[in-house]
Write an enzyme that holds these catalytic residues in place. Sequence first.
Site, PDB file in Angstrom:
ATOM      1  N   ASP A  42       0.845  -1.191   0.000  1.00  0.00           N
ATOM      2  CA  ASP A  42       0.000   0.000   0.000  1.00  0.00           C
ATOM      3  C   ASP A  42       0.883   1.245   0.000  1.00  0.00           C
ATOM      4  OD1 ASP A  42      -2.805   1.139   0.393  1.00  0.00           O
ATOM      5  OD2 ASP A  42      -1.694   2.104   2.018  1.00  0.00           O
ATOM      6  N   TYR A  47       3.536   9.598   0.519  1.00  0.00           N
ATOM      7  CA  TYR A  47       4.454   8.931   1.451  1.00  0.00           C
ATOM      8  C   TYR A  47       5.915   9.247   1.122  1.00  0.00           C
ATOM      9  CZ  TYR A  47       0.278   6.151   2.569  1.00  0.00           C
ATOM     10  OH  TYR A  47      -0.984   5.734   2.936  1.00  0.00           O
ATOM     11  N   LYS A  76      -1.949   6.328  -4.519  1.00  0.00           N
ATOM     12  CA  LYS A  76      -3.041   7.254  -4.237  1.00  0.00           C
ATOM     13  C   LYS A  76      -2.776   8.637  -4.831  1.00  0.00           C
ATOM     14  CE  LYS A  76      -3.552   4.873   0.193  1.00  0.00           C
ATOM     15  NZ  LYS A  76      -2.189   4.339   0.285  1.00  0.00           N
ATOM     16  N   HIS A 107      -6.924   9.900  -2.428  1.00  0.00           N
ATOM     17  CA  HIS A 107      -6.405   9.801  -1.065  1.00  0.00           C
ATOM     18  C   HIS A 107      -7.336  10.452  -0.038  1.00  0.00           C
ATOM     19  CE1 HIS A 107      -2.307   9.327   1.164  1.00  0.00           C
ATOM     20  NE2 HIS A 107      -3.319   9.128   1.977  1.00  0.00           N
TER      21      HIS A 107
END
Length: 309
Positions: A42, A47, A76, A107
């Site tokens: 994921d 990130y 995302k 997201h």
Amino acid sequence: MAIALKSGFQMPIVGLGVWRMDGKDVKPLILEAISIGYRHFDCAADYHNEAEVGEALAEAFETGLVKREELFITSKLWNSDHGHVLEACKDSLMKLRLEYLDLYLVHFPIATRHTGVGLTASALDTDGVLDINTSISLETTWHAMEDLVSKGLVRSIGISNYDIFLTRDCLAYSKIKPAVNQIESHPYFQRESLVKFCQKHGIAITAHTPLGGATANHEWFGTVSCLDDPVLKDLAEKYKRTVAQFVLRWGIQRNTIVVPKTSKFDRLKENFQVFDFELSKEDMDLVKSVDRKYRTNNPEKFWGIDLYA
């Protein structure tokens, strides 16, 4: 063990979340996870480690550790890229070194000021509050997500952090229905109504923060973790498992996909050892009693506004 998505694809029920995973740690952790048996990762543009994930995946493919078609990779769309969906998706694919994503999620159900494709900044306005873009609707964003499927860049599309109201709207205006809604869910924040609504309408639930955030969310948000709950500790001891294993198994038996995050090699293995035991109905019901409706992940601290208010 996998969940069948409305799009026709199979999504492994346990994945590894890479949020807050330091760049230098990503490659060895991803390779070790694949060796253990993880087939679902994921990821997200926000990130800031997609390039490192891509490096690890490339090595795994080149060495024959795993084949691309054996993995399920999620990324995302960040808030600031709602008006640049195609470009943002291609940017993630480039960093991940992939030709397609198995799943691409919106997201958050909010568009913010664009700061450059893939930069994922959360720009604030002059009063220190998130600079929300009111000219791009979620419907417009969703139709751009649908185009990614027709272009072959994405196999399934979905939503994240959507409540029942927004999920219902998406079902109404979508041509391609959302395959997944990724939400925070754990024993202290079970969200039974939202989970049941989505599952009733063919939307699989992925539980992010499935262990309640533990140390990571305590550091950022000052929250407490369900892993310290005495009821859950007693139940875990009954099954001779760690509390984390018990909680992940509870999530699986709710037919939710769980994506625990860890940067520790021993926890990687521990979090995947959840397929050889089963919780009784009585114990599943007992977990309902610890629900506090307690959100542990709220970006208000960074955005200057509580979007969940």
